[in-house]
Scaffold this motif. Structure first.
Motif, PDB file in Angstrom:
ATOM      1  N   GLY A   1      13.097   9.826  11.003  1.00  0.00           N
ATOM      2  CA  GLY A   1      12.022   8.886  11.462  1.00  0.00           C
ATOM      3  C   GLY A   1      12.456   7.494  11.171  1.00  0.00           C
ATOM      4  N   LEU A   2      12.891   7.212   9.869  1.00  0.00           N
ATOM      5  CA  LEU A   2      13.430   5.697   9.682  1.00  0.00           C
ATOM      6  C   LEU A   2      14.854   5.398  10.477  1.00  0.00           C
ATOM      7  CD1 LEU A   2      12.468   5.802   5.854  1.00  0.00           C
ATOM      8  CD2 LEU A   2      11.325   4.739   7.701  1.00  0.00           C
ATOM      9  N   LEU A   3      15.567   6.330  10.560  1.00  0.00           N
ATOM     10  CA  LEU A   3      16.659   6.091  11.268  1.00  0.00           C
ATOM     11  C   LEU A   3      16.521   5.650  12.491  1.00  0.00           C
ATOM     12  CD1 LEU A   3      19.343   9.073  10.535  1.00  0.00           C
ATOM     13  CD2 LEU A   3      19.255   6.613   9.738  1.00  0.00           C
TER      14      LEU A   3
ATOM     15  N   ASP B   1      12.114  -4.179   2.151  1.00  0.00           N
ATOM     16  CA  ASP B   1      12.806  -5.139   2.445  1.00  0.00           C
ATOM     17  C   ASP B   1      12.177  -6.384   2.287  1.00  0.00           C
ATOM     18  OD1 ASP B   1      10.472  -5.432   4.072  1.00  0.00           O
ATOM     19  OD2 ASP B   1      11.274  -5.013   6.164  1.00  0.00           O
ATOM     20  N   GLY B   2      11.378  -6.630   1.364  1.00  0.00           N
ATOM     21  CA  GLY B   2      10.760  -7.665   0.907  1.00  0.00           C
ATOM     22  C   GLY B   2       9.377  -8.254   1.866  1.00  0.00           C
ATOM     23  N   ARG B   3       9.380  -7.628   2.896  1.00  0.00           N
ATOM     24  CA  ARG B   3       8.212  -8.229   3.761  1.00  0.00           C
ATOM     25  C   ARG B   3       7.345  -7.079   4.403  1.00  0.00           C
ATOM     26  NH1 ARG B   3      10.959 -13.077   7.650  1.00  0.00           N
ATOM     27  NH2 ARG B   3      11.560 -14.397   5.788  1.00  0.00           N
ATOM     28  N   HIS B   4       8.172  -6.062   5.107  1.00  0.00           N
ATOM     29  CA  HIS B   4       7.486  -4.862   5.857  1.00  0.00           C
ATOM     30  C   HIS B   4       7.855  -3.708   5.353  1.00  0.00           C
ATOM     31  CE1 HIS B   4       5.574  -8.196   8.342  1.00  0.00           C
ATOM     32  NE2 HIS B   4       6.983  -8.466   8.431  1.00  0.00           N
ATOM     33  N   PRO B   5       7.228  -3.164   4.108  1.00  0.00           N
ATOM     34  CA  PRO B   5       8.030  -1.645   3.696  1.00  0.00           C
ATOM     35  C   PRO B   5       7.607  -0.849   4.679  1.00  0.00           C
ATOM     36  CG  PRO B   5       6.085  -2.336   2.430  1.00  0.00           C
ATOM     37  CD  PRO B   5       6.446  -3.781   3.214  1.00  0.00           C
ATOM     38  N   ALA B   6       8.612   0.352   4.652  1.00  0.00           N
ATOM     39  CA  ALA B   6       8.275   1.423   5.525  1.00  0.00           C
ATOM     40  C   ALA B   6       8.443   2.681   5.001  1.00  0.00           C
ATOM     41  CB  ALA B   6       9.198   1.280   6.796  1.00  0.00           C
ATOM     42  N   VAL B   7       7.551   3.648   5.547  1.00  0.00           N
ATOM     43  CA  VAL B   7       7.637   4.957   4.843  1.00  0.00           C
ATOM     44  C   VAL B   7       7.725   6.072   5.761  1.00  0.00           C
ATOM     45  CG1 VAL B   7       6.314   6.553   3.329  1.00  0.00           C
ATOM     46  CG2 VAL B   7       6.281   4.161   2.968  1.00  0.00           C
TER      47      VAL B   7
ATOM     48  N   ASP C   1       0.770  -1.016  -0.087  1.00  0.00           N
ATOM     49  CA  ASP C   1       0.091   0.132  -0.041  1.00  0.00           C
ATOM     50  C   ASP C   1       0.797   1.487  -0.011  1.00  0.00           C
ATOM     51  OD1 ASP C   1      -2.648  -1.086   0.150  1.00  0.00           O
ATOM     52  OD2 ASP C   1      -2.192  -1.600   2.319  1.00  0.00           O
ATOM     53  N   LEU C   2       0.641   2.145  -1.032  1.00  0.00           N
ATOM     54  CA  LEU C   2       1.428   3.210  -1.106  1.00  0.00           C
ATOM     55  C   LEU C   2       0.678   4.428  -1.736  1.00  0.00           C
ATOM     56  CD1 LEU C   2       4.173   4.604  -0.685  1.00  0.00           C
ATOM     57  CD2 LEU C   2       4.749   3.785  -3.092  1.00  0.00           C
ATOM     58  N   VAL C   3       0.613   5.574  -1.235  1.00  0.00           N
ATOM     59  CA  VAL C   3       0.184   6.748  -1.815  1.00  0.00           C
ATOM     60  C   VAL C   3       1.394   7.850  -2.218  1.00  0.00           C
ATOM     61  CG1 VAL C   3      -1.223   8.841  -1.559  1.00  0.00           C
ATOM     62  CG2 VAL C   3      -2.062   6.402  -0.736  1.00  0.00           C
ATOM     63  N   ILE C   4       1.544   8.257  -3.428  1.00  0.00           N
ATOM     64  CA  ILE C   4       2.303   9.658  -3.502  1.00  0.00           C
ATOM     65  C   ILE C   4       1.595  10.532  -4.116  1.00  0.00           C
ATOM     66  CG2 ILE C   4       4.492  10.005  -5.205  1.00  0.00           C
ATOM     67  CD1 ILE C   4       4.861   7.016  -5.603  1.00  0.00           C
ATOM     68  N   PRO C   5       1.135  11.447  -3.111  1.00  0.00           N
ATOM     69  CA  PRO C   5       0.555  12.768  -3.436  1.00  0.00           C
ATOM     70  C   PRO C   5       1.237  13.527  -4.320  1.00  0.00           C
ATOM     71  CG  PRO C   5       1.653  13.027  -1.292  1.00  0.00           C
ATOM     72  CD  PRO C   5       2.004  11.554  -1.611  1.00  0.00           C
TER      73      PRO C   5
ATOM     74  N   ALA D   1      11.957   9.006  -2.057  1.00  0.00           N
ATOM     75  CA  ALA D   1      13.149   8.359  -2.478  1.00  0.00           C
ATOM     76  C   ALA D   1      13.066   6.624  -2.077  1.00  0.00           C
ATOM     77  CB  ALA D   1      14.392   8.732  -1.675  1.00  0.00           C
ATOM     78  N   VAL D   2      13.088   5.802  -3.140  1.00  0.00           N
ATOM     79  CA  VAL D   2      12.978   4.579  -2.656  1.00  0.00           C
ATOM     80  C   VAL D   2      14.426   3.753  -2.537  1.00  0.00           C
ATOM     81  CG1 VAL D   2      11.953   2.145  -3.766  1.00  0.00           C
ATOM     82  CG2 VAL D   2      10.885   4.502  -4.230  1.00  0.00           C
TER      83      VAL D   2
END
Length: 563
Positions: free
Chosen positions: A538-540, A527-533, A348-352, A358-359
């Protein structure tokens, strides 16, 4: 067949055709002269008139020299006919593919037509021009020479020659059907192999190698079977050549006693044999090969291009245009085969609108596959993808532009390359795009906008700069850079990405440096299982994989090219 022949004839520009025909005239002389020279020289030597015999042979050498001059000029003029014809075909294929894309129709064969079939038609078109010209020159010279030498010999030689030529025309229908089967097999192979090789890293990562090999193996076998059927037609052409090329020789030899009894000299008979062996026989063999192979490939392949690349009529209803450029992925999955592990699983992903995403992720995790799905180049195996509220595969080509790692540059002017996606761009818009992306020095080195580009000498980074400027100038509101700056130095990459970020619209970057992730408004970690946005900071805190990737980047390593 008439349509294809008419298309080729209309493509022949008058002045180059007239020049080529004029330079063909000197080539008639050696063909006309060699039989006469052999006949008269032989009779002269038999009569003890050596000087006269040598004079005839000397004349033959002089005629051959004039013919060589004409032939050299013909080859020099050939490109003036062939290259404009090729450009017309390329434009037709591209226009047709774009029109199909606007209608939402998949055109998987367009790549095969543009890469292989256009070049095949161009090469066969040039070959047919030369073969037909040489055939006409040879037959004209031989018939004129035979009538000048002894008309009775022409009576024995020409009928079997024409019979063999007629038989070859009779088998063209059978050969055409088998050529069509070969063209269809070629397209199927190109589509299957292209889809498989484009995702080779994802195929490897998902353990789908055996399935991919089997998928490609079926069209390979079909293509080989079609080529074997073509070889059987070649055997029939050999029979036609035996009738038209060798039968005249046998008839003339069988009639030799009768001809000599009626006053035909030994030299005249030898001259007639020379016309058959060195004139008609090679000309017929070349013509049969051209008609049965190159000619049919030209007709069938060009017919395929004309049929599948036709621009749809204005009355045909178009799909509903996108409303904005928001990208929505709902439970999107994709796998390279029913038994393969999914590369993407219920994403699931939304790009407004006006987003900068960045991917990132390890090699083979599906970053380039995601880019292809968003662009409608691949259909998802599960879920749905929408762009502006319509399915991504139905959104027109002007809604998004994808720049891959291997940037495409074609032979033409700098301006043609830069405005390919926006032909109506003004000079001011082009210059602004060049400056914004950072291609000013490159354009200046190439010689300005009017200079011609030769793709071969360009470095990968220079090709990327041209492609980036082209994408920046396009009207597409969504730009996807899939390793599109990997050959640029960090400063050049920064300028290009900041230019796209400031441009009106959305930007998706397949990142290969930590700086790309830092410049983005949001980062998607696959990561093949649980993508994070989330944001970089925040991702660090929340993603161990992202921390590891950033650590590799900061140590001087880069993620391997995306798959």
């Amino acid at each position: 067949m008439n349509r294809e022949l008419t298309f080729g004839l209309r493509a022949m520009r008058r002045r180059p055709t007239a020049v080529l025909a004029a330079w063909s005239v000197p080539e008639v002389l050696p063909t006309l002269f060699f039989g006469l020279a052999v006949a008269h020289a032989t009779d002269a030597f038999l009569a003890g008139r050596t000087t006269l015999g040598l004079a005839w042979l000397g004349g033959l050498i002089a005629a051959a020299g004039l013919g060589a001059i004409g032939a050299s000029q013909v080859y020099r003029r050939l490109g003036e006919l062939v290259e404009p014809f090729r450009d017309t075909l390329v434009q037709r294929v591209v226009d047709g593919a774009l029109a199909n894309g606007i209608r939402g129709a998949r055109d998987d064969g367009a790549v095969a037509r543009l890469n292989r079939q256009v070049e095949l038609v161009r090469d066969t078109y040039a070959g047919l021009i030369l073969v037909v010209r040489n055939f006409l020159v040879t037959v004209t010279g031989v018939v004129t020479g035979l009538l000048s030498l002894a008309p009775v010999i022409a009576v024995f030689v020409l009928p079997p020659f024409l019979l063999g030529f007629g038989l070859s025309l009779a088998i063209l229908g059978l050969a055409a059907g088998r050529i069509r089967a070969s063209i269809r097999a070629d397209e199927d192979l190109a589509v299957t192999a292209g889809m498989t090789f484009a995702g080779i890293r994802d195929v490897t990562a998902a353990g789908a190698g055996d399935y991919a090999a089997g998928l490609v193996g079926l069209p390979i076998e079909a293509h080989a079977r079609a080529e074997r059927n073509l070889a059987k037609v070649a055997a029939l052409r050999t029979l036609c050549f035996a009738v038209g090329g060798w039968l005249p020789l046998l008839v003339l030899l069988g009639a030799a006693p009768w001809l000599i009894d009626r006053g035909v000299s030994t030299g005249t008979l030898l001259g007639g044999l020379t016309y058959v062996l060195l004139g008609l026989q090679p000309a017929l063999g070349t013509m049969l090969s051209a008609l049965g192979d190159s000619g049919l490939r030209y007709v069938v392949t060009l017919g395929r291009i004309l049929d599948t690349s036709a621009t749809p009529s204005a009355e045909e209803p178009a799909h509903e245009p996108p409303r904005g450029h928001v990208v929505r992925l709902s439970k999107v999955s994709f796998a390279y085969g029913p038994e393969a592990e999914p590369v993407l699983d219920k994403l699931d992903l939304v790009i407004p609108e006006n987003d900068h995403l960045a991917v990132v992720g390890p090699s083979g995790i599906g970053k380039s596959t995601l880019a292809a799905l968003i662009c409608g180049l691949l259909p998802p195996t599960g879920g749905r993808i929408q762009l502006g509220g319509v399915p991504a595969v139905q959104a027109g080509p002007k809604t998004r532009v994808l720049i891959p790692q291997e940037a495409y540059v074609f032979s033409g002017t700098v301006l043609d390359n830069l405005t390919y996606l926006h032909r109506s761009a003004t000079l001011a818009e082009v210059e602004a795009a060049i400056e914004a992306v950072g291609a000013t020095a490159l354009v200046r080195r190439l010689g300005g906008l009017a200079a011609r580009v030769r793709p071969g000498p360009l470095s990968p980074g220079e090709r990327q700069l041209i492609a980036l400027t082209r994408a920046y100038l396009s009207p597409a509101p969504l730009v996807i850079l899939d390793e599109a700056t990997c050959h640029l130095d960090p400063e050049a990459e920064r300028q290009a990405e900041e230019a796209f970020a400031a441009r009106q619209g959305s930007l998706v970057v397949i990142a290969h440096r930590v700086s790309s992730a830092l410049r983005a408004r949001r980062v998607l970690v696959l990561d093949g299982r649980h993508p994070a946005v989330g944001t970089h900071q925040g991702l660090l805190r929340e993603s161990q994989l992202y921390r590891e990737l950033v650590g590799h980047w900061q140590d001087g390593d880069q993620i391997q090219p995306a798959s």
